[in-house]
Scaffold this motif. Structure first.
Motif, mmCIF file in Angstrom:
data_model
loop_
_atom_site.group_PDB
_atom_site.id
_atom_site.type_symbol
_atom_site.label_atom_id
_atom_site.label_comp_id
_atom_site.label_asym_id
_atom_site.label_seq_id
_atom_site.Cartn_x
_atom_site.Cartn_y
_atom_site.Cartn_z
ATOM 1 N N THR A 19 45.542 58.422 -37.264
ATOM 2 C CA THR A 19 45.127 58.407 -35.858
ATOM 3 C C THR A 19 46.280 57.981 -34.957
ATOM 4 N N ALA A 20 46.976 56.914 -35.356
ATOM 5 C CA ALA A 20 48.103 56.420 -34.564
ATOM 6 C C ALA A 20 49.201 57.477 -34.458
ATOM 7 N N SER A 21 49.473 58.157 -35.566
ATOM 8 C CA SER A 21 50.522 59.182 -35.569
ATOM 9 C C SER A 21 50.160 60.345 -34.658
ATOM 10 N N LEU A 22 48.903 60.793 -34.736
ATOM 11 C CA LEU A 22 48.452 61.893 -33.877
ATOM 12 C C LEU A 22 48.512 61.497 -32.406
ATOM 13 N N PHE A 23 48.142 60.259 -32.105
ATOM 14 C CA PHE A 23 48.207 59.759 -30.729
ATOM 15 C C PHE A 23 49.657 59.800 -30.245
ATOM 16 N N GLY A 73 43.930 52.531 -35.093
ATOM 17 C CA GLY A 73 44.895 53.605 -34.857
ATOM 18 C C GLY A 73 45.102 53.854 -33.373
ATOM 19 N N LEU A 74 43.990 53.897 -32.617
ATOM 20 C CA LEU A 74 44.089 54.088 -31.174
ATOM 21 C C LEU A 74 44.813 52.933 -30.500
ATOM 22 N N SER A 75 44.602 51.714 -31.012
ATOM 23 C CA SER A 75 45.226 50.539 -30.389
ATOM 24 C C SER A 75 46.747 50.617 -30.452
ATOM 25 N N GLY A 76 47.271 51.207 -31.519
ATOM 26 C CA GLY A 76 48.719 51.379 -31.605
ATOM 27 C C GLY A 76 49.224 52.300 -30.510
#
Length: 293
Positions: free
Chosen positions: A252-256, A17-20
């Motif tokens: 996680t990606a969406s929140l980032f 998720g963070l990688s996105g």
């Protein structure tokens, strides 16, 4: 031990998720999506090479079938990384991550085509709900409004389809060798495939720019540590549990995207995202529970 393994799977999904989000930051700075994917895969290759060196037994590297399936898995990962970042560049991290999460739907469609699964009312209804969710999330009903482009939508779905290729190829490669050997071949294939569409000059220039720490973090989290954690974690984690915790990645990606990149989602998009996540997770849990009984 099972709880620790589940934590490994959660951490892997969190890293993905963070990688996105990190990829979104890099592309906002002008980096080519294929270069970002190439660097992510190249750093991942270094990690799995070390893993293979530490655990060389039963690698199966002399097996031709292992190579065939592993190369196909690498092509799948190359497509997954590249299309995912193209989708982010053409839309948003939240939309791209959620579209990629549709991969289990493609698994069913491929299984239907190959005769491995029979269509049912439940599966068909789930696929329809996911399609409705995709329309709401991407604003496909109002594509001219300036939100996500057609290319972004297509790339997001292709990233999920590519991940499906990886899933099937990895599954068929597993009986012929160790996971670390499969990943070494797969990431080597990924690097070879992405040399052509990427900007070699830009890839070389990465390490002399202020962005290089972000590339390192992307490679370590998005391909190195995450894949190892995921493979090790799956050994003691029930498939149904893994299917549920995989939702950590798109969330996680969406929140980032919202918190760090300043992306916004309207009400219908949030509803569409929720519809996709809940439906795909339920579909995955149903499948994994049935396959293990």
């Amino acid at each position: 031990m099972a709880n620790v393994s589940t934590v490994f799977v959660v951490l892997a999904a969190f890293c993905w998720g963070l990688s996105g989000g990190i990829g979104g930051l890099l592309m906002a700075d002008g980096w080519n999506p294929f270069v970002v994917s190439f660097c992510r895969g190249g750093i991942g290759l270094l990690f799995v090479l070390v893993w293979l060196a530490l655990r060389p037994r039963g690698s199966g590297l002399a097996n031709g079938r292992l190579w065939c399936w592993s190369v196909l898995a690498g092509i799948g990962v190359a497509g997954n990384f590249s299309f995912y970042f193209v989708s982010i560049a053409e839309g948003s991290v939240a939309v791209a991550a959620t579209l990629m999460y549709c991969a289990p739907v493609f698994v069913y469609l491929v299984s239907f085509a190959l005769g491995l699964e029979r269509p049912s009312v439940l599966k068909s209804a789930a696929i329809v709900l996911v399609l409705i969710g995709v329309v709401l999330l991407t604003g496909l009903y109002d594509i001219g409004s300036g939100g996500v482009t057609v290319l972004g939508i297509g790339a997001g779905l292709l990233s999920g389809l590519s991940y499906t290729v990886f899933i099937f190829a990895f599954k068929y490669a597993t009986p012929h060798g160790s996971p670390q050997a499969i990943l070494v071949i797969a990431f080597s294939a990924l690097v070879a495939v992405l040399v052509w569409p990427g900007d070699i000059g830009q890839a070389v220039a990465v390490w002399g720019t202020p962005s290089w720490p972000l590339f390192v973090v992307l490679g370590v989290l998005g391909a190195g540590v995450s894949f190892i954690l995921y493979i090790v974690g799956l050994r003691q984690t029930a498939p149904a549990v893994a299917s549920i915790v995989a939702m950590v990645e798109p969330v996680t990606a969406s929140l980032f995207g919202v918190v760090v990149l300043g992306e916004t989602l309207v009400g219908l998009q949030v509803f569409g995202m929720g519809l996709i996540l809940v439906t795909v997770t339920a579909l995955s849990v149903h499948a994994s529970t049935r396959w293990t009984t």
